[in-house]
Write a protein that holds these residues in place. Structure first.
Motif, PDB file in Angstrom:
ATOM      1  N   UNK A  26       0.837  -1.201   0.000  1.00  0.00           N
ATOM      2  CA  UNK A  26       0.000   0.000   0.000  1.00  0.00           C
ATOM      3  C   UNK A  26       0.874   1.254   0.000  1.00  0.00           C
ATOM      4  N   UNK A  27       0.397   2.268  -0.691  1.00  0.00           N
ATOM      5  CA  UNK A  27       1.040   3.585  -0.713  1.00  0.00           C
ATOM      6  C   UNK A  27      -0.041   4.639  -0.500  1.00  0.00           C
ATOM      7  N   UNK A  28       0.373   5.805   0.009  1.00  0.00           N
ATOM      8  CA  UNK A  28      -0.598   6.868   0.286  1.00  0.00           C
ATOM      9  C   UNK A  28      -0.359   8.069  -0.616  1.00  0.00           C
ATOM     10  N   UNK A  29      -1.445   8.700  -1.024  1.00  0.00           N
ATOM     11  CA  UNK A  29      -1.361   9.931  -1.802  1.00  0.00           C
ATOM     12  C   UNK A  29      -1.172  11.138  -0.901  1.00  0.00           C
ATOM     13  N   UNK A  30      -1.432  10.980   0.391  1.00  0.00           N
ATOM     14  CA  UNK A  30      -1.388  12.086   1.358  1.00  0.00           C
ATOM     15  C   UNK A  30      -2.391  13.163   0.965  1.00  0.00           C
ATOM     16  N   UNK A  31      -3.569  12.718   0.624  1.00  0.00           N
ATOM     17  CA  UNK A  31      -4.657  13.585   0.181  1.00  0.00           C
ATOM     18  C   UNK A  31      -5.468  12.830  -0.850  1.00  0.00           C
ATOM     19  N   UNK A  32      -6.221  13.557  -1.634  1.00  0.00           N
ATOM     20  CA  UNK A  32      -7.083  12.892  -2.605  1.00  0.00           C
ATOM     21  C   UNK A  32      -6.635  13.085  -4.038  1.00  0.00           C
ATOM     22  N   UNK A  33      -5.585  13.842  -4.268  1.00  0.00           N
ATOM     23  CA  UNK A  33      -5.168  14.138  -5.630  1.00  0.00           C
ATOM     24  C   UNK A  33      -4.109  13.144  -6.103  1.00  0.00           C
ATOM     25  N   UNK A  34      -4.261  12.674  -7.334  1.00  0.00           N
ATOM     26  CA  UNK A  34      -3.270  11.784  -7.936  1.00  0.00           C
ATOM     27  C   UNK A  34      -3.206  12.081  -9.433  1.00  0.00           C
ATOM     28  N   UNK A  35      -2.008  12.017  -9.979  1.00  0.00           N
ATOM     29  CA  UNK A  35      -1.810  12.335 -11.396  1.00  0.00           C
ATOM     30  C   UNK A  35      -1.541  11.073 -12.204  1.00  0.00           C
ATOM     31  N   UNK A  36      -1.651  11.199 -13.503  1.00  0.00           N
ATOM     32  CA  UNK A  36      -1.342  10.081 -14.402  1.00  0.00           C
ATOM     33  C   UNK A  36       0.111   9.660 -14.237  1.00  0.00           C
ATOM     34  N   UNK A  37       1.002  10.617 -14.102  1.00  0.00           N
ATOM     35  CA  UNK A  37       2.426  10.286 -13.936  1.00  0.00           C
ATOM     36  C   UNK A  37       2.672   9.516 -12.645  1.00  0.00           C
ATOM     37  N   UNK A  38       2.004   9.902 -11.563  1.00  0.00           N
ATOM     38  CA  UNK A  38       2.143   9.160 -10.304  1.00  0.00           C
ATOM     39  C   UNK A  38       1.651   7.727 -10.466  1.00  0.00           C
TER      40      UNK A  38
END
Length: 127
Positions: A26-38
């Motif tokens: 598991x990994x966390x975004x540290x929020x709700x935003x995530x990009x295609x590159x991530x």
């Protein structure tokens, strides 16, 4: 959970709870935003030499988490051109009823107390 996969959650406490319950990917975004590159980096990191890994998005059940899922589906996944296997997990039973949990940490505790099995069911997200 599949060996060549990653579960993406919102916060570090979710990652810690999952880890304490045997989930090591598991990994966390540290929020709700995530990009295609991530998503590409995560998929490449958990994949094999010649294939990308699977990503399971397990965002919180609150409005912000559900908005993040919608935003990811409508704005981010379209940029990936189906290059990555992304699955969406929800806090519902197989018949669509909501579980009494709000995030991955709650899910771990609920599963432990109810002695139930959690499965990730493939759906054609992004297809």
């Amino acid at each position: 959970m599949e060996k060549n996969s990653a579960i993406v959650v919102e916060g570090y406490f979710d990652v810690i709870s999952l880890y304490n319950h045997g989930v090591r990917n598991a990994v966390a975004t540290m929020g709700t935003s995530i990009t295609a590159e991530q998503l590409r980096v995560i998929s490449d990191s958990c994949g094999r030499k010649d294939t990308r890994g699977t990503i399971v998005l397990l965002m919180d059940a609150d409005q912000a988490g559900q908005d993040a899922i919608r935003r990811t589906c409508t704005q981010v996944l379209v940029k990936l051109n189906n290059d990555i296997d992304v699955r969406i997990a929800s806090f519902t039973t197989s018949d669509g009823k909501p579980l009494p949990v709000k995030d991955a940490s709650d899910l771990c505790e609920w599963v432990k107390s109810e002695e139930v099995e959690v499965r990730v069911v493939h759906s054609g997200v992004g297809a």
